[in-house]
Design a protein around this motif. Structure first.
Motif, PDB file in Angstrom:
ATOM      1  N   TRP A   1       3.534  -4.333  55.231  1.00 40.03           N
ATOM      2  CA  TRP A   1       4.184  -4.488  56.530  1.00 40.03           C
ATOM      3  C   TRP A   1       3.609  -5.725  57.216  1.00 40.03           C
ATOM      4  N   VAL A   2       4.492  -6.626  57.615  1.00 42.40           N
ATOM      5  CA  VAL A   2       4.075  -7.891  58.215  1.00 42.40           C
ATOM      6  C   VAL A   2       4.752  -8.040  59.573  1.00 42.40           C
ATOM      7  N   ALA A   3       3.963  -8.327  60.593  1.00 39.66           N
ATOM      8  CA  ALA A   3       4.529  -8.556  61.922  1.00 39.66           C
ATOM      9  C   ALA A   3       5.447  -9.775  61.894  1.00 39.66           C
ATOM     10  N   LYS A   4       6.550  -9.675  62.596  1.00 40.53           N
ATOM     11  CA  LYS A   4       7.514 -10.772  62.622  1.00 40.53           C
ATOM     12  C   LYS A   4       6.939 -12.012  63.305  1.00 40.53           C
ATOM     13  N   SER A   5       5.942 -11.826  64.149  1.00 36.50           N
ATOM     14  CA  SER A   5       5.325 -12.963  64.834  1.00 36.50           C
ATOM     15  C   SER A   5       4.198 -13.598  64.022  1.00 36.50           C
ATOM     16  N   ALA A   6       3.827 -12.991  62.897  1.00 38.62           N
ATOM     17  CA  ALA A   6       2.761 -13.543  62.059  1.00 38.62           C
ATOM     18  C   ALA A   6       3.267 -14.752  61.282  1.00 38.62           C
ATOM     19  N   LYS A   7       2.367 -15.668  60.974  1.00 36.52           N
ATOM     20  CA  LYS A   7       2.700 -16.830  60.157  1.00 36.52           C
ATOM     21  C   LYS A   7       2.083 -16.635  58.774  1.00 36.52           C
ATOM     22  N   VAL A   8       2.941 -16.584  57.759  1.00 32.59           N
ATOM     23  CA  VAL A   8       2.466 -16.382  56.396  1.00 32.59           C
ATOM     24  C   VAL A   8       2.948 -17.551  55.540  1.00 32.59           C
ATOM     25  N   ALA A   9       2.018 -18.304  54.975  1.00 34.57           N
ATOM     26  CA  ALA A   9       2.383 -19.442  54.135  1.00 34.57           C
ATOM     27  C   ALA A   9       3.121 -18.960  52.887  1.00 34.57           C
ATOM     28  N   PRO A  10       4.121 -19.703  52.433  1.00 36.42           N
ATOM     29  CA  PRO A  10       4.867 -19.285  51.241  1.00 36.42           C
ATOM     30  C   PRO A  10       4.006 -19.229  49.984  1.00 36.42           C
ATOM     31  N   THR A  11       2.863 -19.899  50.008  1.00 42.12           N
ATOM     32  CA  THR A  11       1.967 -19.897  48.848  1.00 42.12           C
ATOM     33  C   THR A  11       0.937 -18.765  48.887  1.00 42.12           C
ATOM     34  N   ALA A  12       0.917 -17.992  49.972  1.00 45.09           N
ATOM     35  CA  ALA A  12      -0.025 -16.870  50.058  1.00 45.09           C
ATOM     36  C   ALA A  12       0.437 -15.742  49.145  1.00 45.09           C
ATOM     37  N   CYS A  13      -0.518 -15.021  48.586  1.00 44.83           N
ATOM     38  CA  CYS A  13      -0.220 -13.886  47.707  1.00 44.83           C
ATOM     39  C   CYS A  13      -0.574 -12.601  48.441  1.00 44.83           C
ATOM     40  N   LEU A  14       0.433 -11.762  48.677  1.00 43.96           N
ATOM     41  CA  LEU A  14       0.240 -10.525  49.421  1.00 43.96           C
ATOM     42  C   LEU A  14       0.486  -9.317  48.526  1.00 43.96           C
ATOM     43  N   ASN A  15      -0.509  -8.463  48.402  1.00 48.28           N
ATOM     44  CA  ASN A  15      -0.378  -7.212  47.655  1.00 48.28           C
ATOM     45  C   ASN A  15      -0.644  -6.039  48.589  1.00 48.28           C
TER      46      ASN A  15
ATOM     47  N   PRO B   1      -1.532  -1.844  49.423  1.00 44.05           N
ATOM     48  CA  PRO B   1      -1.128  -1.581  50.800  1.00 44.05           C
ATOM     49  C   PRO B   1      -1.714  -2.623  51.753  1.00 44.05           C
ATOM     50  N   LEU B   2      -0.870  -3.069  52.685  1.00 47.18           N
ATOM     51  CA  LEU B   2      -1.270  -4.160  53.563  1.00 47.18           C
ATOM     52  C   LEU B   2      -0.510  -4.094  54.879  1.00 47.18           C
ATOM     53  N   ILE B   3      -1.251  -4.310  55.979  1.00 46.62           N
ATOM     54  CA  ILE B   3      -0.639  -4.500  57.287  1.00 46.62           C
ATOM     55  C   ILE B   3      -1.170  -5.805  57.869  1.00 46.62           C
ATOM     56  N   ILE B   4      -0.259  -6.685  58.240  1.00 47.36           N
ATOM     57  CA  ILE B   4      -0.618  -7.922  58.938  1.00 47.36           C
ATOM     58  C   ILE B   4      -0.073  -7.803  60.348  1.00 47.36           C
ATOM     59  N   ASP B   5      -0.964  -7.769  61.314  1.00 47.04           N
ATOM     60  CA  ASP B   5      -0.581  -7.496  62.696  1.00 47.04           C
ATOM     61  C   ASP B   5      -0.050  -8.756  63.381  1.00 47.04           C
ATOM     62  N   GLU B   6       0.370  -8.595  64.611  1.00 46.20           N
ATOM     63  CA  GLU B   6       1.075  -9.640  65.352  1.00 46.20           C
ATOM     64  C   GLU B   6       0.243 -10.912  65.505  1.00 46.20           C
ATOM     65  N   ASP B   7       0.934 -12.051  65.366  1.00 50.92           N
ATOM     66  CA  ASP B   7       0.362 -13.383  65.599  1.00 50.92           C
ATOM     67  C   ASP B   7      -0.784 -13.746  64.660  1.00 50.92           C
ATOM     68  N   ALA B   8      -0.968 -12.987  63.605  1.00 47.34           N
ATOM     69  CA  ALA B   8      -1.962 -13.366  62.595  1.00 47.34           C
ATOM     70  C   ALA B   8      -1.433 -14.555  61.793  1.00 47.34           C
TER      71      ALA B   8
END
Length: 223
Positions: free
Chosen positions: A58-72, A74-81
């Motif tokens: 689950w990723v906050a819509k306000s978070a910035k995630v680089a397209p090259t990042a690898c996300l596995n 269970p994971l929560i990325i909170d707002e503005d991360a």
């Protein structure tokens, strides 16, 4: 072992995991259940603020995630991360509001509070990082002892058997870790403490202090 208690290390209002952590006395007691907690919390998150990006992610819509990042998950990325270029999240991780996970930084089985910075070449495994804590470039948590025995937390003559083979570091709020430092398994660092660069840290380091080298820890002077 008062210095190592959750109540003396963290402001629990600064993490989405507040209710989870409240049930424990010591932070390392939470390590075994992070993955299951994320799986329970994720589906309850506001779909207006969070999007599901994969299995148990689950990723906050306000978070910035680089397209090259690898996300596995269970994971929560909170707002503005911010998850920067080539970050590697192996899973079982919570990244708090406004936190930065930088280039070539690896996370695994962590609770990262709000406004934490692990921005350059950090390994953070089986660890909990408090509000506004910061790990300098190249600093890492070592989470397994070289002899593979279970980790014991030591504060002077006091010892607590954790029963854990994997245990990185517990950083209190506002902790500053200098570049290229190694936090050995079972390290606990109190609030507002600074660690000199190139340090090898172990045991419980009290709050409001400066770790210069093993055996040389001084209290900060009051302003």
């Amino acid at each position: 072992m008062e210095n190592a208690k959750i109540s003396n290390l963290y402001d629990l209002d600064e993490t989405i995991a507040k209710e989870y952590l409240e049930q424990f006395t010591y932070p390392w007691e939470a390590l075994k259940g992070i993955s299951e907690f994320i799986k329970k919390l994720g589906p309850t998150l506001d779909p207006e603020k969070f999007e599901k990006r994969g299995e148990d992610i689950w990723v906050a819509k306000s978070a910035k995630v680089a397209p090259t990042a690898c996300l596995n998950g269970p994971l929560i990325i909170d707002e503005d991360a911010e998850i920067r270029h080539c970050a590697f999240v192996r899973g079982s991780a919570i990244v708090g509001k406004g936190s930065v996970v930088g280039n070539s930084t690896e996370l695994k089985n962590d609770i990262i509070f709000n406004s934490v910075q692990v921005p350059h070449y950090n390994y953070v495994g089986d660890s909990i990082l408090g509000y506004k804590s910061h790990m300098g470039a190249g600093s890492i948590t070592s989470n397994v002892k070289s002899d593979k025995t279970l980790v014991v937390v030591k504060d002077g003559d006091e010892k607590i058997e954790t029963g854990l083979k994997k245990f990185g570091a517990m950083l209190g709020d506002y902790v500053e870790v200098g570049c290229n430092s190694v936090l050995n398994p079972g390290t606990v660092i109190g609030r507002h403490t600074n660690v000199y660069p190139l340090s090898s840290v172990r045991g419980v380091i009290p709050a409001n202090s400066i770790f210069k080298k093993p055996g040389e820890v001084v209290q900060k002077k009051e302003a």
